[in-house]
Design a protein around this motif. Sequence first.
Motif, PDB file in Angstrom:
ATOM      1  N   ALA A  78      47.957  52.285  41.041  1.00  0.00           N
ATOM      2  CA  ALA A  78      46.941  52.811  40.138  1.00  0.00           C
ATOM      3  C   ALA A  78      45.986  53.859  41.000  1.00  0.00           C
ATOM      4  O   ALA A  78      45.934  55.080  40.919  1.00  0.00           O
ATOM      5  CB  ALA A  78      46.204  51.948  39.306  1.00  0.00           C
ATOM      6  N   ASP A  79      45.333  53.218  41.909  1.00  0.00           N
ATOM      7  CA  ASP A  79      44.476  53.934  42.961  1.00  0.00           C
ATOM      8  C   ASP A  79      44.269  53.426  44.108  1.00  0.00           C
ATOM      9  O   ASP A  79      43.115  53.599  44.903  1.00  0.00           O
ATOM     10  CB  ASP A  79      43.051  54.469  42.081  1.00  0.00           C
ATOM     11  N   ASN A  80      45.049  52.349  44.343  1.00  0.00           N
ATOM     12  CA  ASN A  80      44.821  51.551  45.560  1.00  0.00           C
ATOM     13  C   ASN A  80      43.618  50.973  45.693  1.00  0.00           C
ATOM     14  O   ASN A  80      42.784  50.801  46.841  1.00  0.00           O
ATOM     15  CB  ASN A  80      45.135  52.322  46.841  1.00  0.00           C
ATOM     16  N   GLY A  81      42.678  50.498  44.636  1.00  0.00           N
ATOM     17  CA  GLY A  81      41.715  49.691  44.453  1.00  0.00           C
ATOM     18  C   GLY A  81      41.549  48.439  44.789  1.00  0.00           C
ATOM     19  O   GLY A  81      42.681  47.728  45.246  1.00  0.00           O
ATOM     20  N   VAL A  82      40.586  47.921  44.752  1.00  0.00           N
ATOM     21  CA  VAL A  82      40.403  46.466  44.845  1.00  0.00           C
ATOM     22  C   VAL A  82      39.844  45.829  43.771  1.00  0.00           C
ATOM     23  O   VAL A  82      38.775  45.874  43.478  1.00  0.00           O
ATOM     24  CB  VAL A  82      39.345  46.222  46.155  1.00  0.00           C
ATOM     25  N   ALA A  83      40.672  44.835  43.385  1.00  0.00           N
ATOM     26  CA  ALA A  83      40.271  44.010  41.959  1.00  0.00           C
ATOM     27  C   ALA A  83      41.178  42.818  41.932  1.00  0.00           C
ATOM     28  O   ALA A  83      42.250  42.891  42.321  1.00  0.00           O
ATOM     29  CB  ALA A  83      40.265  44.631  40.893  1.00  0.00           C
ATOM     30  N   PHE A  84      40.550  41.812  41.355  1.00  0.00           N
ATOM     31  CA  PHE A  84      41.424  40.432  41.307  1.00  0.00           C
ATOM     32  C   PHE A  84      40.839  39.651  40.113  1.00  0.00           C
ATOM     33  O   PHE A  84      39.625  39.822  39.759  1.00  0.00           O
ATOM     34  CB  PHE A  84      41.572  39.618  42.405  1.00  0.00           C
ATOM     35  N   GLY A 101      30.594  16.001  35.578  1.00  0.00           N
ATOM     36  CA  GLY A 101      31.045  16.794  34.652  1.00  0.00           C
ATOM     37  C   GLY A 101      32.775  16.632  35.113  1.00  0.00           C
ATOM     38  O   GLY A 101      33.234  16.736  36.160  1.00  0.00           O
ATOM     39  N   ASP A 102      33.516  17.395  34.038  1.00  0.00           N
ATOM     40  CA  ASP A 102      34.892  17.837  34.267  1.00  0.00           C
ATOM     41  C   ASP A 102      35.082  19.200  34.063  1.00  0.00           C
ATOM     42  O   ASP A 102      34.428  19.689  33.155  1.00  0.00           O
ATOM     43  CB  ASP A 102      35.964  16.925  33.377  1.00  0.00           C
ATOM     44  N   ILE A 103      35.989  19.925  34.805  1.00  0.00           N
ATOM     45  CA  ILE A 103      35.954  21.382  34.630  1.00  0.00           C
ATOM     46  C   ILE A 103      37.268  21.580  33.924  1.00  0.00           C
ATOM     47  O   ILE A 103      38.365  20.979  34.334  1.00  0.00           O
ATOM     48  CB  ILE A 103      36.047  22.139  36.082  1.00  0.00           C
ATOM     49  N   TRP A 104      36.992  22.243  32.530  1.00  0.00           N
ATOM     50  CA  TRP A 104      38.167  22.368  31.999  1.00  0.00           C
ATOM     51  C   TRP A 104      39.091  23.919  31.889  1.00  0.00           C
ATOM     52  O   TRP A 104      38.233  24.731  32.092  1.00  0.00           O
ATOM     53  CB  TRP A 104      37.729  22.241  30.540  1.00  0.00           C
ATOM     54  N   SER A 105      39.982  23.917  31.639  1.00  0.00           N
ATOM     55  CA  SER A 105      40.875  25.118  31.935  1.00  0.00           C
ATOM     56  C   SER A 105      42.148  24.911  31.274  1.00  0.00           C
ATOM     57  O   SER A 105      42.865  24.253  31.692  1.00  0.00           O
ATOM     58  CB  SER A 105      41.171  25.538  33.166  1.00  0.00           C
ATOM     59  N   ASP A 106      42.289  25.473  29.978  1.00  0.00           N
ATOM     60  CA  ASP A 106      43.743  25.527  29.093  1.00  0.00           C
ATOM     61  C   ASP A 106      43.880  26.638  28.176  1.00  0.00           C
ATOM     62  O   ASP A 106      43.237  27.902  28.798  1.00  0.00           O
ATOM     63  CB  ASP A 106      43.654  24.098  28.502  1.00  0.00           C
ATOM     64  N   PHE A 107      44.660  26.518  27.437  1.00  0.00           N
ATOM     65  CA  PHE A 107      44.946  27.762  26.315  1.00  0.00           C
ATOM     66  C   PHE A 107      43.461  28.264  25.802  1.00  0.00           C
ATOM     67  O   PHE A 107      43.456  29.571  25.640  1.00  0.00           O
ATOM     68  CB  PHE A 107      45.721  27.199  25.426  1.00  0.00           C
ATOM     69  N   TYR A 108      42.674  27.388  25.644  1.00  0.00           N
ATOM     70  CA  TYR A 108      41.464  27.718  24.641  1.00  0.00           C
ATOM     71  C   TYR A 108      39.986  28.047  25.983  1.00  0.00           C
ATOM     72  O   TYR A 108      39.160  28.832  25.342  1.00  0.00           O
ATOM     73  CB  TYR A 108      40.854  26.396  23.812  1.00  0.00           C
ATOM     74  N   TYR A 109      40.318  27.386  27.103  1.00  0.00           N
ATOM     75  CA  TYR A 109      39.206  27.698  28.037  1.00  0.00           C
ATOM     76  C   TYR A 109      39.759  28.136  29.183  1.00  0.00           C
ATOM     77  O   TYR A 109      40.600  27.498  30.020  1.00  0.00           O
ATOM     78  CB  TYR A 109      38.187  26.424  27.951  1.00  0.00           C
ATOM     79  N   LYS A 110      39.254  29.389  29.562  1.00  0.00           N
ATOM     80  CA  LYS A 110      39.869  29.672  31.008  1.00  0.00           C
ATOM     81  C   LYS A 110      38.740  29.800  32.030  1.00  0.00           C
ATOM     82  O   LYS A 110      37.850  30.482  31.916  1.00  0.00           O
ATOM     83  CB  LYS A 110      40.519  31.108  30.775  1.00  0.00           C
ATOM     84  N   THR A 111      38.704  28.674  32.840  1.00  0.00           N
ATOM     85  CA  THR A 111      37.825  28.739  33.944  1.00  0.00           C
ATOM     86  C   THR A 111      38.374  29.594  34.763  1.00  0.00           C
ATOM     87  O   THR A 111      39.400  29.535  35.414  1.00  0.00           O
ATOM     88  CB  THR A 111      37.686  27.359  34.526  1.00  0.00           C
ATOM     89  N   SER A 112      37.684  30.824  35.285  1.00  0.00           N
ATOM     90  CA  SER A 112      38.174  32.050  36.130  1.00  0.00           C
ATOM     91  C   SER A 112      37.219  32.438  37.012  1.00  0.00           C
ATOM     92  O   SER A 112      35.958  31.992  37.296  1.00  0.00           O
ATOM     93  CB  SER A 112      38.522  32.834  34.937  1.00  0.00           C
ATOM     94  N   PHE A 113      37.637  33.341  37.908  1.00  0.00           N
ATOM     95  CA  PHE A 113      37.159  33.898  39.085  1.00  0.00           C
ATOM     96  C   PHE A 113      37.709  35.221  39.234  1.00  0.00           C
ATOM     97  O   PHE A 113      38.965  35.447  39.209  1.00  0.00           O
ATOM     98  CB  PHE A 113      37.166  32.951  40.307  1.00  0.00           C
ATOM     99  N   CYS A 114      36.836  36.356  39.134  1.00  0.00           N
ATOM    100  CA  CYS A 114      37.437  37.687  39.375  1.00  0.00           C
ATOM    101  C   CYS A 114      36.265  38.626  40.086  1.00  0.00           C
ATOM    102  O   CYS A 114      35.121  37.963  40.295  1.00  0.00           O
ATOM    103  CB  CYS A 114      37.738  38.490  38.092  1.00  0.00           C
ATOM    104  N   GLY A 115      36.695  39.648  40.628  1.00  0.00           N
ATOM    105  CA  GLY A 115      35.850  40.471  41.361  1.00  0.00           C
ATOM    106  C   GLY A 115      36.403  41.833  41.663  1.00  0.00           C
ATOM    107  O   GLY A 115      37.754  42.046  41.500  1.00  0.00           O
ATOM    108  N   TRP A 116      35.767  42.813  42.133  1.00  0.00           N
ATOM    109  CA  TRP A 116      36.099  44.114  42.329  1.00  0.00           C
ATOM    110  C   TRP A 116      35.265  44.755  43.249  1.00  0.00           C
ATOM    111  O   TRP A 116      33.983  44.494  43.217  1.00  0.00           O
ATOM    112  CB  TRP A 116      36.422  45.038  41.001  1.00  0.00           C
ATOM    113  N   LYS A 117      35.851  45.818  43.891  1.00  0.00           N
ATOM    114  CA  LYS A 117      34.835  46.633  44.869  1.00  0.00           C
ATOM    115  C   LYS A 117      34.113  47.847  43.729  1.00  0.00           C
ATOM    116  O   LYS A 117      34.918  48.592  43.350  1.00  0.00           O
ATOM    117  CB  LYS A 117      35.676  47.298  46.002  1.00  0.00           C
ATOM    118  N   LEU A 118      33.020  47.724  44.158  1.00  0.00           N
ATOM    119  CA  LEU A 118      32.149  48.902  43.092  1.00  0.00           C
ATOM    120  C   LEU A 118      32.400  50.147  43.745  1.00  0.00           C
ATOM    121  O   LEU A 118      32.640  51.385  43.191  1.00  0.00           O
ATOM    122  CB  LEU A 118      30.645  48.279  42.861  1.00  0.00           C
ATOM    123  N   PHE A 119      31.927  50.476  45.107  1.00  0.00           N
ATOM    124  CA  PHE A 119      31.870  51.791  45.806  1.00  0.00           C
ATOM    125  C   PHE A 119      31.808  51.235  47.491  1.00  0.00           C
ATOM    126  O   PHE A 119      31.250  50.162  47.823  1.00  0.00           O
ATOM    127  CB  PHE A 119      30.887  52.710  45.373  1.00  0.00           C
TER     128      PHE A 119
END
Length: 250
Positions: A114-120, A232-250
Motif C-alpha cells: 500500500a505505502d510501506n507504512g508501519v501499522a500492526f 483477575g483473568d484476562i479474557w479473549s475469545d470470539f466475543y472479547y478480543k484482548t488486543s494490541f495495535c499501533g501505527w506510525k503517525l508521522f
Amino acid sequence: MQRTQQMQYLSIKKLEERLNKQEALTSTQANISKINQRKLEHLENTVAEQKKLILELSEKNNLKNDADIHNLIHSTNSTGENKNRKDLTKSFISGSQKAFIEGVISRPERVVAADNGVAFYAYLPRKELHPAPGHTLIFRSVVTNAGFHYNQHNGMFTSPGNGVYVFTWTISVWDFLGTELVVNSYPVGATYTTGKDVLDIRTTTGVVVVMLNRNDVVYVRVNADSRVSHKGDIWSDFYYKTSFCGWKLF
C-alpha cells in the motif's frame, strides 16, 4: 341435540386440521434444523481442512511468521526468476482450497504494498488465567503487520525509525487487573479494569501517543507495581478480543 353434535364435530375437525398443520410445521422446522446442522458440520470440516493445509504449507516452507511468508512470495530461484505463489501450492492443493491459501498468503503483500507504512494489530488467541504482575502479554494472533515490526513470538513492537507513534490496547477482564504500555522499560500508559461484584466481564482501552527513537521497544504487560491489586483473568475469545495495535503517525 343434533345441531350441537354437528357443531362439536366441526370444532373437533378444525382442531385436528390445526394439529395437522402444526405437526407439518414442526416436521419442516426439524428438517431445516437437520439441514442447517449438516451445513454447519460441513463448514467446520472445511475450516479444519484449510487450517491443516495452511499449517502444512508453513511447515513445508519453514514459514515461522508473516515476514517469512512475505519474503517467500518475493524471493527468486537460482535462475533469477520470480517464484510463483501458484507453483508454491500446486503440489498439494487445488481448486477452491488453492484460492483460499493464495488469499491468505497474498494478504501481507497487499498490506505492505500500500505505502510501506508501519501499522500492526494483534490479539490474544485465548484467555490467560491469573497473570502475574509484570507478565508480558504476547498477542500471537496477528491480523495486520505492515512493515513486520511487531513480533508475535514475544509480543514486542520495535520502532523502525524516529517519529511519533500511536498505540492502543484493549483488555477484557473478569474481576480486576491493571496493565501498562511500556517503552523499553518505562511505563508510559496504564489502565485498570474491574468487574468486581458485577459478575461480568469488563473491557478497558488505553491510548498513548509517544515519540520513539529507532529500535525502541514497545509492549503491554500486567502492571508491575506491587501496590496495584490483581485478582483477575484476562479474557479473549470470539466475543472479547484482548488486543494490541499501533501505527506510525508521522
